[in-house]
Write an enzyme that holds these catalytic residues in place. Structure first.
Site: not given
Length: 287
Positions: A134, A148, A152
């Site tokens: 991650s 993004y 994560k």
């Protein structure tokens, strides 16, 4: 006995470093990439210890095929490293919807698809490690990284739940959360940024300038991160989250301090929605 690894996103960057570190440890690896020919030099060098496999992690059937290939080739699967991922820097309003979805599909659903395929194998073995690569961005936020970082954050939550579900039959799950590393991630992230609307110049524009100055000067060494991943795969106890890098520790600490301050400031409002006389003792059993 050597361990069997399946590593996604292996053609470059951290993924390639993990492949090389696993092989150096005497283990055997199935290294996957969208363009597996980029691994030909490693395959030639390591012979039967390394097999490459073409994989788009957003394809659930392809993910199953990759796991089946690893088991058919080496007889088992000990470590799954969900490393494939990318980010594009852009204000949410200016992010193309298809690009937003592609980032979610790769960074989050890639983890889901590979984990779903690997778990029956590891459950039958009563052992295995799932290591999800991650980012500190999975516990913090930065302007311009909505897709993004949303992915994560999802990886972090998924990892925590899955770790609890599978602990009873010997499978360990951890989210590794590095800060900036000297890979090509930053170049890719800022290579797709549209001209900013004027209203985003102050916030997102400032973050973009910071990113440009940081690329190439990241504090994280991918080879050292890879060594930590190898170490985790040999441990009987792993944390649900593991920050890596002094920058990750700093950024997370700053973000957590703000959250704790907000929680204290709004605690009375938070508690005001309870029924009178509510009993919290049952919650102790849910931990």
């Amino acid at each position: 006995m050597s361990r069997i690894w399946l590593i996604t996103g292996s053609a470059h960057g951290l993924g390639r470093s993990i492949v090389e570190a696993a092989l150096a440890a005497g283990d055997r690896v199935v290294a996957t990439a969208r363009s597996p020919e980029r691994l030909d030099d490693l395959v030639e060098k390591h012979g039967e210890s390394l097999r490459s496999f073409a994989l788009d992690v957003t394809d659930a059937k392809a993910a199953q095929a990759a796991v089946d290939f690893a088991v058919a080739t080496f007889g088992r699967l000990d470590v799954l490293v969900n490393n494939a991922g990318f980010g594009h820097f852009s204000p949410f309003e200016q992010t193309d919807p298809d690009d937003f979805r592609a980032q979610i599909d790769t960074n989050f659903y890639g983890v889901v698809h590979l984990s779903r395929a690997a778990l029956p194998v590891m459950r039958r073995q009563r052992s295995g490690h799932i290591i999800n690569i991650s980012s500190v961005g999975g516990r913090t936020s930065a302007s311009g990284m909505s897709a993004y970082q949303a992915a994560k954050w999802a990886v972090g939550g998924f990892t925590e739940v899955l770790a609890k579900e599978v602990a009873g039959f010997g499978v360990k799950v951890v989210a590794v959360e590095p800060g900036g590393m000297r890979t090509d991630w930053g170049f890719v992230a800022r290579g797709n940024t549209p001209p900013l609307l004027p209203d985003y110049e102050a916030g997102v524009g400032a973050m973009l300038a910071l990113l440009k100055g940081y690329i190439g000067h990241e504090v994280g060494d991918p080879a050292k991160v890879a060594k930590v991943v190898i170490d985790l795969a040999g441990r009987d106890k792993v944390p649900a989250h593991l920050l890596l890098g002094s920058d990750a520790l700093f950024v997370y600490g700053e973000a957590e301090a703000v959250r704790q301050a907000d929680a204290r400031e709004w605690a009375e409002v938070s508690a005001s929605t309870d029924f009178e006389g509510s009993d919290l003792s049952r919650l102790a059993r849910m931990r």
